[in-house]
Design an enzyme around this catalytic site. Structure first.
Site, PDB file in Angstrom:
ATOM      1  N   HIS A   4     -14.642  -3.387   8.560  1.00  0.00           N
ATOM      2  CA  HIS A   4     -14.014  -2.937   7.314  1.00  0.00           C
ATOM      3  C   HIS A   4     -14.175  -3.930   6.173  1.00  0.00           C
ATOM      4  CE1 HIS A   4     -12.418   0.244   9.704  1.00  0.00           C
ATOM      5  NE2 HIS A   4     -11.650  -0.557  10.414  1.00  0.00           N
ATOM      6  N   LYS A  57       0.828  -1.214   0.000  1.00  0.00           N
ATOM      7  CA  LYS A  57       0.000   0.000   0.000  1.00  0.00           C
ATOM      8  C   LYS A  57       0.861   1.261   0.000  1.00  0.00           C
ATOM      9  CE  LYS A  57      -3.973  -2.152   1.998  1.00  0.00           C
ATOM     10  NZ  LYS A  57      -5.304  -1.857   2.412  1.00  0.00           N
ATOM     11  N   GLU A  69      -2.395   6.937   7.906  1.00  0.00           N
ATOM     12  CA  GLU A  69      -3.269   7.753   7.053  1.00  0.00           C
ATOM     13  C   GLU A  69      -4.176   8.572   7.955  1.00  0.00           C
ATOM     14  OE1 GLU A  69      -5.814   5.531   4.383  1.00  0.00           O
ATOM     15  OE2 GLU A  69      -4.096   4.823   3.235  1.00  0.00           O
ATOM     16  N   ARG A  97      -7.608  -7.687  -9.633  1.00  0.00           N
ATOM     17  CA  ARG A  97      -8.310  -8.964  -9.874  1.00  0.00           C
ATOM     18  C   ARG A  97      -9.792  -8.682 -10.041  1.00  0.00           C
ATOM     19  NH1 ARG A  97     -10.829  -8.884  -4.979  1.00  0.00           N
ATOM     20  NH2 ARG A  97      -9.595  -8.057  -3.274  1.00  0.00           N
TER      21      ARG A  97
HETATM   22  P1  ADP Z   1      -8.040  -3.624   3.166  1.00  0.00           P
HETATM   23  O1  ADP Z   1      -7.157  -3.696   1.954  1.00  0.00           O
HETATM   24  O2  ADP Z   1      -7.422  -4.222   4.395  1.00  0.00           O
HETATM   25  O3  ADP Z   1      -9.443  -4.086   2.915  1.00  0.00           O
HETATM   26  P2  ADP Z   1      -8.596  -0.811   2.707  1.00  0.00           P
HETATM   27  O4  ADP Z   1      -7.482   0.156   2.663  1.00  0.00           O
HETATM   28  O5  ADP Z   1      -9.192  -1.234   1.386  1.00  0.00           O
HETATM   29  O6  ADP Z   1      -8.133  -2.083   3.542  1.00  0.00           O
HETATM   30  O7  ADP Z   1      -9.753  -0.257   3.610  1.00  0.00           O
HETATM   31  C1  ADP Z   1     -10.904  -1.041   3.959  1.00  0.00           C
HETATM   32  C2  ADP Z   1     -11.941  -0.168   4.633  1.00  0.00           C
HETATM   33  O8  ADP Z   1     -11.375   0.451   5.811  1.00  0.00           O
HETATM   34  C3  ADP Z   1     -12.442   1.001   3.802  1.00  0.00           C
HETATM   35  O9  ADP Z   1     -13.485   0.626   2.927  1.00  0.00           O
HETATM   36  C4  ADP Z   1     -12.924   1.941   4.906  1.00  0.00           C
HETATM   37  O10 ADP Z   1     -14.149   1.535   5.447  1.00  0.00           O
HETATM   38  C5  ADP Z   1     -11.860   1.770   5.984  1.00  0.00           C
HETATM   39  N1  ADP Z   1     -10.756   2.748   5.811  1.00  0.00           N
HETATM   40  C6  ADP Z   1      -9.554   2.508   5.236  1.00  0.00           C
HETATM   41  N2  ADP Z   1      -8.781   3.609   5.253  1.00  0.00           N
HETATM   42  C7  ADP Z   1      -9.510   4.587   5.827  1.00  0.00           C
HETATM   43  C8  ADP Z   1      -9.284   5.971   6.122  1.00  0.00           C
HETATM   44  N3  ADP Z   1      -8.136   6.563   5.823  1.00  0.00           N
HETATM   45  N4  ADP Z   1     -10.288   6.669   6.723  1.00  0.00           N
HETATM   46  C9  ADP Z   1     -11.455   6.073   7.043  1.00  0.00           C
HETATM   47  N5  ADP Z   1     -11.736   4.768   6.797  1.00  0.00           N
HETATM   48  C10 ADP Z   1     -10.782   4.032   6.188  1.00  0.00           C
END
Ligand code: ADP
Length: 528
Positions: free
Chosen positions: A269, A150, A234, A325
């Site tokens: 999440h 990431k 973040e 994917r």
């Molecule tokens: P993963 O790859 O582990 O699934 P992601 O980065 O895609 O993680 O994030 C999954 C979820 O986590 C997002 O859809 C959101 O709900 C929450 N999330 C991730 N980053 C943030 C952020 N910076 N602020 C608020 N919610 C976040």
């Protein structure tokens, strides 16, 4: 090479690609007869069947690979051939690159589709396919690599001018430095494993005091889950929507966005309900976000189907990550656009240009997907594997069910607990919701606890119906409490229906189960 390829295809009036087999053309290191003759699907469950369906329509034979736990699984029976690849735990079967490559070579499969999860985003696997003269149905391994970490992905996107969530692009280990960064970004912040996925190891931090324990915990979860404890920071957006864009890219320089998807209904999440389009989408916003998604894909030399995920907050949007994917929720895009994403992926991997231009992408109506899992929404969504004693899936106008189960099937405890993806399509959001509610009512799954009732509770919620949702919806609306109310309502409905029919106890239980109630399913189980 382009000319060679083009001489083997014709365009019909709708500009769809029609392959003209069986002339030979050259693709990478493999000679193909027009289209592939045989594809191995390195996955299981509903996604294996989904890909096999695309193969069957394209006239391609299929090879399934299955573990000890999946001997009786539908996908292994659906395939033209099935190869046993090892014991139940995924590390000894679905993650064994050597066994899967061997199965492909022995059966003469020219290509491998990895589905989602397992090896789908594994660069070693993509490279191993190529090294063995097998086409990997997905992007080049360099593109998977670019999005694998990431942190690297953030840097690449930043360089390409794609907006990213405020934060840092390097790993942190020192709590004092972490504190300085957090101070600069402003609390709340979120700690994320660089190698993360599935929401694992992410920690929201509200203040300096919470930082150190959160960092330690995040590192330790990341170490055991991903073998890499790199953590980065973040800004934590407080009321974001998760909006993502499906993209398609070929090997001839064309990249398009297909549809947007709203995936804000999540628990831990993890997505549970998705819809396309997003309730906040306008033509102007779709064009803006879609173009950025295309830019992101082009920046890493992408081809195949992929998804660019964004966080959307008060009119602003930020790149979150790219999934290299096919996604679980791809059917809602297929329903509103008519594009068969799995087929396009296969065609692209075989060297064909995309069958569509950007101007062909029109959104037709609304689609919603509910992930039907064997889990207990009243016990913190704990997985509930076991035997499905009765199974009848819904049908009728606008309903699609992608599943890999049947009556008598035993859901193994080793993999995810997805029973099916229930998709409802309607002319607008209101009709899609009404169809989904009707389909949830028709769905009968007896023997294991499911989250059917959870979906009913969400769909009945006023805020959900108004489209005013964000990633905290389930918690903010206390949906788990609402589940209990819906369970009682449904149970009572089932009982009065049964007594009106003069049914005996056994039938009462069965009829109550037919209304899909959490309580009545248990009752039906006890009685049968
Ligand atoms: P993963 O790859 O582990 O699934 P992601 O980065 O895609 O993680 O994030 C999954 C979820 O986590 C997002 O859809 C959101 O709900 C929450 N999330 C991730 N980053 C943030 C952020 N910076 N602020 C608020 N919610 C976040």
């Amino acid at each position: 090479m382009l000319c060679l390829l083009l001489s083997h295809i014709t365009l019909d009036h709708t500009s769809r690609i029609t392959p003209v087999p069986p002339k030979r053309f050259y693709l990478g290191s493999v000679f193909l007869q027009g289209m592939f003759n045989k594809i191995l699907i390195a996955n299981r469950g509903e996604i294996a069947i989904r890909v096999m369906r695309a193969c069957r329509e394209l006239g391609i034979s299929t090879v399934a690979v299955y573990s000890e736990a999946d001997k009786n699984a539908l996908f292994a029976k659906y395939a033209d051939e099935a190869v046993f690849i090892g014991p139940a735990p995924s590390r000894q079967s679905y993650l064994r690159i050597d066994n899967i490559i061997k199965a492909a070579l022995e059966t003469g499969a020219q290509a491998i589709h990895p589905g989602y999860g397992f090896l789908s985003e594994n660069t070693h696997f993509a490279s191993a396919c190529v090294e063995n003269g097998i086409v990997f149905i997905g992007p080049p391994s360099s593109a998977i690599d670019a999005m694998g970490s990431k942190i690297t992905a953030r840097q690449t996107m930043k360089d390409a001018g794609v907006p990213i969530v405020p934060g840092i692009e390097e790993g942190i280990t020192d709590p004092d430095i972490a504190a300085e960064i957090a101070e600069r970004i402003g609390y709340p912040i979120i700690l994320k494993p660089a190698a993360g996925g599935g929401g694992i190891g992410m920690k929201i931090v509200q203040s300096r005091e919470e930082l150190l324990p959160a960092l330690i915990s995040s590192q330790s979860v990341a170490r055991s889950a991903f073998g890499d404890d790199t953590i980065y920071i973040e800004k934590y957006l407080t009321e974001p929507r998760h909006i993502e864009f499906q993209i398609l890219a070929d090997n001839h320089g064309k990249t398009i966005y297909v549809s947007d998807r709203e995936c804000s209904i999540q628990r831990r999440h993890q997505k549970l309900i998705e819809e396309s389009p997003s309730p906040v989408m306008t033509e102007e916003l779709r064009e803006r976000m879609g173009s950025i998604a295309v830019k992101a894909a082009k920046a890493i030399g992408y081809s195949s189907a992929g998804t660019v995920e964004f966080m959307y907050s008060r009119g602003d949007f930020y790149f979150l990550e790219m999934n290299t994917r096919l996604q679980v929720e791809h059917p809602i895009t297929e329903m509103v656009t008519g594009v068969d994403l799995a087929k396009e992926q296969i065609m692209v991997a075989a060297g064909y240009p995309l069958g569509y231009d950007q101007c062909d992408m029109k959104i037709n109506g609304w689609a919603i997907e509910c992930r039907i899992n064997a889990e207990d929404p009243l016990n913190d969504f704990a997985p509930c594997p076991g035997k499905i004693k009765r199974y009848r899936s819904p049908g009728g106008p606008g309903i699609r069910v992608d599943s890999g189960v049947y009556t008598g099937y035993v859901i193994p405890p080793y993999y995810d607990s997805l029973i099916s993806k229930l998709v409802a399509h309607g002319k607008d959001r209101k009709e899609a919701i009404a169809r989904m509610e009707r389909a949830l009512f028709e769905y009968i799954i007896v023997g294991v606890k499911t989250n059917l009732i959870f979906h009913k509770a969400v769909l009945r919620n006023k805020r959900f119906r108004s489209g005013d949702i964000n990633t905290h919806f389930i918690k903010d609306e206390n949906i788990v409490e609402a589940v209990k109310i819906v369970a009682v309502e449904d149970y009572e409905k089932g009982m009065s229906l049964a007594s009106a029919l003069g049914a005996d106890n056994r039938q009462i239980a069965a009829i109550s189960a037919a209304v899909g109630s959490y309580l009545s399913q248990n009752r039906a189980e006890e009685k049968s």
